[in-house]
Design a protein around this motif. Structure first.
Motif, mmCIF file in Angstrom:
data_model
loop_
_atom_site.group_PDB
_atom_site.id
_atom_site.type_symbol
_atom_site.label_atom_id
_atom_site.label_comp_id
_atom_site.label_asym_id
_atom_site.label_seq_id
_atom_site.Cartn_x
_atom_site.Cartn_y
_atom_site.Cartn_z
ATOM 1 N N THR A 1 51.597 50.607 34.314
ATOM 2 C CA THR A 1 50.593 50.669 35.368
ATOM 3 C C THR A 1 50.282 49.272 35.878
ATOM 4 O O THR A 1 50.697 48.271 35.302
ATOM 5 C CB THR A 1 49.306 51.327 34.843
ATOM 6 O OG1 THR A 1 48.889 50.632 33.661
ATOM 7 C CG2 THR A 1 49.553 52.777 34.492
ATOM 8 N N ARG A 2 49.540 49.215 36.966
ATOM 9 C CA ARG A 2 49.262 47.938 37.637
ATOM 10 C C ARG A 2 48.449 47.011 36.734
ATOM 11 O O ARG A 2 47.595 47.468 35.971
ATOM 12 C CB ARG A 2 48.489 48.190 38.928
ATOM 13 C CG ARG A 2 47.053 48.684 38.724
ATOM 14 C CD ARG A 2 46.496 49.301 39.992
ATOM 15 N NE ARG A 2 45.089 49.627 39.872
ATOM 16 C CZ ARG A 2 44.602 50.674 39.213
ATOM 17 N NH1 ARG A 2 45.426 51.480 38.566
ATOM 18 N NH2 ARG A 2 43.305 50.905 39.176
ATOM 19 N N PRO A 3 48.674 45.706 36.831
ATOM 20 C CA PRO A 3 47.852 44.757 36.082
ATOM 21 C C PRO A 3 46.454 44.695 36.691
ATOM 22 O O PRO A 3 46.298 44.692 37.914
ATOM 23 C CB PRO A 3 48.593 43.430 36.268
ATOM 24 C CG PRO A 3 49.338 43.583 37.545
ATOM 25 C CD PRO A 3 49.705 45.035 37.637
ATOM 26 N N GLN A 4 45.438 44.664 35.858
ATOM 27 C CA GLN A 4 44.057 44.588 36.334
ATOM 28 C C GLN A 4 43.199 43.940 35.252
ATOM 29 O O GLN A 4 43.514 44.036 34.065
ATOM 30 C CB GLN A 4 43.528 45.974 36.692
ATOM 31 C CG GLN A 4 43.727 47.017 35.602
ATOM 32 C CD GLN A 4 43.287 48.404 36.030
ATOM 33 O OE1 GLN A 4 42.249 48.547 36.653
ATOM 34 N NE2 GLN A 4 44.080 49.410 35.723
ATOM 35 N N PRO A 5 42.104 43.280 35.650
ATOM 36 C CA PRO A 5 41.283 42.548 34.686
ATOM 37 C C PRO A 5 40.772 43.394 33.532
ATOM 38 O O PRO A 5 40.727 42.923 32.391
ATOM 39 C CB PRO A 5 40.121 42.033 35.554
ATOM 40 C CG PRO A 5 40.678 41.971 36.938
ATOM 41 C CD PRO A 5 41.644 43.112 37.032
ATOM 42 N N LYS A 6 40.412 44.660 33.801
ATOM 43 C CA LYS A 6 39.838 45.489 32.746
ATOM 44 C C LYS A 6 40.901 46.082 31.821
ATOM 45 O O LYS A 6 40.572 46.781 30.866
ATOM 46 C CB LYS A 6 38.983 46.605 33.343
ATOM 47 C CG LYS A 6 39.754 47.629 34.162
ATOM 48 C CD LYS A 6 38.810 48.694 34.708
ATOM 49 C CE LYS A 6 39.570 49.742 35.517
ATOM 50 N NZ LYS A 6 38.660 50.784 36.065
ATOM 51 N N LEU B 1 49.485 44.409 31.412
ATOM 52 C CA LEU B 1 50.375 43.281 31.653
ATOM 53 C C LEU B 1 51.074 42.846 30.368
ATOM 54 O O LEU B 1 52.273 42.547 30.371
ATOM 55 C CB LEU B 1 49.584 42.113 32.237
ATOM 56 C CG LEU B 1 50.366 40.872 32.658
ATOM 57 C CD1 LEU B 1 51.408 41.211 33.709
ATOM 58 C CD2 LEU B 1 49.405 39.810 33.190
ATOM 59 N N GLU B 2 50.340 42.833 29.263
ATOM 60 C CA GLU B 2 50.913 42.429 27.976
ATOM 61 C C GLU B 2 52.060 43.352 27.567
ATOM 62 O O GLU B 2 53.060 42.911 27.000
ATOM 63 C CB GLU B 2 49.821 42.441 26.904
ATOM 64 C CG GLU B 2 48.761 41.361 27.108
ATOM 65 C CD GLU B 2 47.541 41.587 26.251
ATOM 66 O OE1 GLU B 2 47.559 42.534 25.410
ATOM 67 O OE2 GLU B 2 46.549 40.852 26.406
ATOM 68 N N PHE B 3 51.914 44.653 27.851
ATOM 69 C CA PHE B 3 52.957 45.616 27.510
ATOM 70 C C PHE B 3 54.255 45.271 28.244
ATOM 71 O O PHE B 3 55.332 45.256 27.643
ATOM 72 C CB PHE B 3 52.497 47.031 27.872
ATOM 73 C CG PHE B 3 53.343 48.123 27.288
ATOM 74 C CD1 PHE B 3 52.912 48.833 26.176
ATOM 75 C CD2 PHE B 3 54.575 48.461 27.834
ATOM 76 C CE1 PHE B 3 53.691 49.853 25.624
ATOM 77 C CE2 PHE B 3 55.363 49.466 27.297
ATOM 78 C CZ PHE B 3 54.911 50.160 26.181
#
Length: 512
Positions: A242-247, A252-254
């Motif tokens: 899924t899209r990277p997002q602050p919450k 992103l780590e995945f």
């Protein structure tokens, strides 16, 4: 007779009304003046393939075999209009799909017919451990129907294997995939492949976790399987996070950890992107520049954190305006069209080489509804395919945040003028926008322009009907003809509109 005092009051009221109407007229028709600069000497920012704009159908849509008739002529015509393109068959229900080459009359968690293959019965048994979502069978006949549809419409199938078919040691069980591959090889089907859908969300969706390292091992196993069954040249696309997002830093780590372990197995880095939650999204959210800026931030984040793997192309394999099936009356109306066109412009600018629209059919974000009526975004997509070429150009647009513009070389199938460029833009304001064309690419006031303006009747942004240059579009009767502009140095857009302009006889060298 009226008293002088009352007469003065009436005259004053009429004057105020006229001034108000005049101000509205000025706002709608004079508008903000923007300056567009395109230089003659420049290199292409990126080069996108012909199938850049692609489409998806959620796997859930084929669970009920009567829902989509892939052989229906009108359904095929609407899809063919977007070719060449990829057709992704994937989504959450791909993790519930089991392939059976035979038509099995009845199968359940407690009964598997004698004519079912061993891999089918084994897959049913494995999925029955997860009882909160139903499994379903895709038969050989249905698979043949889907592949025949792709062949006849000029689409390239991208299919997602079921990642939840796992043995007790948590390794992916590839037996059902092998049955599908053997069947496909025998039929001569040309397909690209995926494994799983949004694996970083499995804990939330399926109450099961698969680590990025384990997923990388599964992809390596699938790559070897594809090579064994004659699909060595097929692309393997993943991991579809899924899209990277602050919450959600884990999103992103995945991706980063997966690439660190599995980059040698994949052909494409892929992820999904949506702007809004369909349950809470409002009309103004769809037309808010802050919403538009989310995608650029997410692309830059994904690009920078995976820069080590820039040799592997990046795709958006599932994307639309709002997640959760789309917002009724918004995602499937003109309200969603600016976000869609802006996504195409931004993605090409940042060298995302394929954008797969969720969805072609099914849900409130579909390009084609249940009655096979095309949505505004279908018309936008057809115009994009018709007018926009492969090479992305740099354009400097000095305007407000409510006007956004992109430039490409023109589609060579549209014009044989090798200097032609295509501009496309959105106007998010209830005011006319005027663009003065500057830069060394243009020859003063002697421009030859084909103009296509898409707008909604009466500026009704919720409309499912759109107009081209003032004329309402109907699939069975409309011809996409331009308004021709000769001798000028500016273009303009009415309030709440989308525009395409093919500008010929420029001095651009890179398009030749």
């Amino acid at each position: 007779m009226l008293s002088n005092k009352r007469l003065v009051t009436i005259c004053f009221t009429v004057l105020c009304c006229n001034i108000a109407l005049l101000s509205v007229f000025v706002k709608l028709n004079i508008g903000e003046r923007c300056f567009i600069t395109i230089d003659q000497h420049q290199e292409a920012l990126a080069v996108i393939p012909d199938d850049f704009l692609s489409i998806g159908i959620d796997t859930s849509e084929i669970e009920n075999y009567e829902k989509i008739d892939f052989s229906k002529p009108l359904f095929r015509e609407l899809a063919s209009a977007l070719a060449p393109a990829r057709l992704r068959l994937g989504g959450t229900m791909s993790e519930r799909l089991i392939f059976s080459s035979e038509n099995i009359p009845s199968v359940s968690c407690t009964h598997c017919p004698a004519n079912a293959s061993k891999s089918t019965c084994s897959a049913v048994k494995k999925l029955c451990r997860h009882k909160f979502l139903p499994f379903f069978l895709m038969t050989g006949d249905k698979w043949a129907e889907i592949n025949e549809f792709c062949k006849e419409t000029g689409l390239k199938l991208l299919f997602s294997f079921n990642l939840l078919l796992r043995d007790r040691e948590h390794e992916w069980d590839s037996h059902n995939a092998a049955e599908l591959l053997e069947y496909s090889r025998h039929k001569g089907y040309d397909i690209d492949w995926q494994l799983g859908n949004e694996p970083n969300s499995f804990r939330h969706v399926f109450n099961i976790s698969i680590s990025p390292k384990t997923l990388a091992q599964d992809f390596h196993k699938l790559r070897n399987l594809l090579n064994h069954y004659g699909y060595r040249k097929s692309l393997l696309v993943g991991p579809d996070t899924t899209r990277p997002q602050p919450k959600c830093p884990y999103c992103l780590e995945f991706m980063i950890e997966f690439l660190g372990n599995g980059s040698n197995s994949i052909s494409v880095r892929s992820w999904h992107q949506y702007y809004l939650n369909s349950r809470t999204a409002k009309l103004e959210d769809f037309w808010n520049p802050d919403t538009f800026d989310l995608l650029e931030e997410q692309i830059q984040t994904m690009k920078s954190y995976t820069a080590k793997y820039n040799h592997i192309p990046m795709w958006l394999t599932e994307t639309s305006s709002s997640y959760g099936g789309g917002a009724p009356g918004l995602s499937n109306s003109f309200a969603g069209s600016p976000l869609w066109l802006d996504k195409l412009g931004l993605s090409a600018k940042y060298n995302i080489t394929t954008v797969i629209r969720q969805s072609f059919f099914g849900g409130n974000y579909s390009l084609v509804d249940d009655r096979l009526d095309p949505s505004p975004d279908w018309w936008i997509s057809v115009l994009y395919k018709k007018l926009v070429g492969n090479k992305v150009l740099k354009v400097d647009c000095k305007c407000s945040r409510f006007q956004r513009m992109y430039a490409h070389c023109a589609n060579s199938k549209y014009t044989n003028d090798t200097t032609a460029i295509t501009l496309f833009a959105i106007n998010l304001e209830l005011a006319k926008a005027r663009f003065l064309l500057n830069g060394t690419a243009f020859h003063g006031n002697d421009l030859d322009i084909d103009e296509y303006i898409i707008s909604a009747p009466s500026n009704n942004r919720r409309s499912k009907i759109v107009r081209l240059n003032g004329w309402q579009l109907h699939y069975d009767s409309s011809v996409l003809e331009p308004h021709h502009i000769k001798y000028g140095n500016h273009i303009s857009m009415p309030p709440y509109s989308i525009g395409f302009w093919v500008i010929k006889n420029t001095s651009i060298k890179i398009c030749q």
